[in-house]
Write a protein that holds these residues in place. Structure first.
Motif, short mmCIF file in Angstrom:
data_model
loop_
_atom_site.label_atom_id
_atom_site.label_comp_id
_atom_site.label_asym_id
_atom_site.label_seq_id
_atom_site.Cartn_x
_atom_site.Cartn_y
_atom_site.Cartn_z
N UNK A 441 29.08 -28.70 46.60
CA UNK A 441 27.99 -27.74 46.41
C UNK A 441 26.78 -28.13 47.26
N UNK A 442 26.47 -29.41 47.30
CA UNK A 442 25.36 -29.87 48.14
C UNK A 442 25.64 -29.59 49.62
N UNK A 443 26.86 -29.82 50.04
CA UNK A 443 27.25 -29.55 51.44
C UNK A 443 27.08 -28.08 51.77
N UNK A 444 27.58 -27.21 50.89
CA UNK A 444 27.49 -25.77 51.12
C UNK A 444 26.04 -25.32 51.22
N UNK A 445 25.24 -25.77 50.30
CA UNK A 445 23.85 -25.33 50.28
C UNK A 445 23.06 -25.92 51.45
N UNK A 446 23.37 -27.15 51.83
CA UNK A 446 22.70 -27.73 52.98
C UNK A 446 22.94 -26.94 54.25
N UNK A 447 24.17 -26.53 54.47
CA UNK A 447 24.51 -25.72 55.65
C UNK A 447 23.79 -24.37 55.61
#
Length: 466
Positions: A441-447
């Motif tokens: 989730x952090x990866x998705x939102x960071x992108x």
């Protein structure tokens, strides 16, 4: 639970280290501590956890952290501060949503727990990140959080127009100061008193004198502590000089200096500043990784400690450190001050391992106004501790338990973490949390943030990507 057969570094007033030691936890408190054979005789009916070949230390205290910035890990590497802030970090933070803030808080709390941190001080959580989500993340993960809600009313750094903040980050008195008071009313003492709400003041130049004074008055009236970046880079020092002040004479002029204030970085200080800090019992947070990576300079930690200033440690945010790992921060703090500097000759005895472990535990608890309940392992204190598994080739042999923890152990060696009496990390995994879901989730939102910020193609590094 009775934890037995460990080497226990208590950091108690006598700084005792108990070999073949044991800790009895009942509820959220340390009921007893001592030799394993004695506690086994006293409490024959207690459930037992065998911690042979482990070292137990008080839970680490990360006294300076930006949870939101964990979504921006590695997005602003190898830049000087103006470009780092104005072209990358503020732009991305100015495009956050409350959902992003919650995801960032979750991955931050999970990472800190896995590396032995049981308590942290969030420095400046902006209104747009969703303060309720930050508190929810602390509740869900089981960590202890002192949460600084941002206070500001000026949209530049050090009053320099070329260092303008992203419009999405600018807040006024009502949103920031009064919003922090409201969050204190809503959340302070929540999660079985694991949540404390602080004022997270922006750096001088980002807050008017009148707002600082108003915040300081409310701080004393309502017992809301203050944390603030200060004297981090040369531009800060120039700003204070332009006002006819040193860093601490300015802070004194707006009533910031007190035992309930924790000032962060503090790289560019005069000797008079150090005296003022000692006199007022104001706390200082040393962030060695951040200061080194951004080339801010070297905090005068040995001089501060010699003067009697309470100095603790912090990781700062992931874009200027890339980890939330206090084990790594301890090692760097212990090493960084030994070479020759402009303030002293080369001296390998400066900041020994014992001093650094104090900074990361008891001193941190003191800065956070929590030394009466955490920071050392003693009867009656909260059961907050970290278990380091020494059963690895990279850790053996060892002779001094403190040196082994500070100079040799890493986050990956943290086997168990107990916070508020509960095992929140077991066998290296955070209990009750799907870690894969958290990082995905952090990866998705960071992108998504990079895309919304118009920075796609600028954060991926200097070499061509095929």
């Amino acid at each position: 639970m009775l934890y037995i057969h460990a080497t226990i570094i208590t950091v108690n007033p006598s700084r005792e280290i108990i070999t073949d030691g044991a800790i009895l936890v009942r509820g959220n408190l340390i009921e007893d501590i001592g030799k394993a054979d004695i506690l086994l005789q006293k409490y024959p009916d207690e459930e037992v956890t065998n911690l042979t070949d482990r070292i137990i230390i008080p839970g680490l205290v990360n006294a300076h952290m930006h949870t939101a910035q964990t979504l921006l890990r590695g997005a602003a590497d190898d830049l000087e501060l103006v470009s780092w802030l104005c072209e990358r970090i503020w732009v991305m933070q100015g495009n956050f949503t409350p959902g992003d803030g919650y995801a960032a808080a979750m991955i931050s709390c999970v990472e800190m727990l896995k590396s032995g941190t049981t308590c942290f001080l969030e420095s400046m959580f902006a209104d747009r990140y969703g303060f309720d989500g930050l508190c929810k993340a602390v509740e869900e993960t089981g960590i202890r959080g002192c949460l600084g809600k941002i206070v500001m009313d000026v949209g530049t750094y050090a009053s320099d127009p070329k260092w303008a903040m992203h419009p999405g980050l600018i807040e006024d008195r009502e949103t920031s100061l009064l919003g922090a008071v409201k969050m204190h009313e809503n959340w302070n003492g929540a999660a079985n008193d694991r949540i404390r709400v602080w004022f997270g003041a922006r750096t001088p130049g980002g807050v008017s004198d009148d707002l600082y004074k108003e915040m300081s008055t409310i701080s004393r009236e309502k017992s809301i502590p203050i944390t603030m970046h200060c004297a981090e880079v040369a531009a800060d020092r120039s700003f204070f000089s332009s006002l006819g002040h040193t860093p601490m004479s300015y802070c004194r002029s707006v009533n910031l200096l007190s035992p309930s204030t924790t000032l962060v970085h503090m790289v560019h200080l005069d000797s008079s500043d150090i005296s003022a800090l000692a006199e007022t019992k104001t706390n200082v947070v040393h962030c060695p990784s951040s200061n080194a990576k951004l080339a801010s300079g070297l905090c005068r930690v040995p001089d501060l400690l010699s003067a009697g200033v309470n100095v603790t440690l912090g990781t700062d945010g992931a874009p200027c450190n890339n980890t939330c790992d206090m084990m790594q921060e301890m090692r760097l703090a212990a090493i960084l001050h030994k070479p020759k500097s402009e303030y002293h000759e080369a001296e390998p005895t400066l900041l020994p391992a014992e001093t650094v472990l104090e900074m990361a535990t008891f001193n941190g608890a003191k800065a956070l106004q929590l030394d009466h309940v955490i920071g050392s392992l003693e009867k009656g204190k909260k059961a907050d501790f970290c278990v380091v598994d020494m059963r690895h080739v990279a850790l053996r042999p060892w002779y001094s338990a403190v040196s082994a923890v500070v100079y040799t152990a890493q986050a990956r060696d943290v086997e168990m973490v107990v916070c508020d009496g509960k095992e929140v990390v077991r066998k290296g995994k955070v209990v009750g949390i799907d870690e894969d879901s958290v990082w995905r989730e952090a990866e998705r939102r960071g992108l998504e943030i990079v895309k919304r910020s118009g920075l796609k193609g600028k954060v991926e590094g200097k070499w061509p990507i095929r």
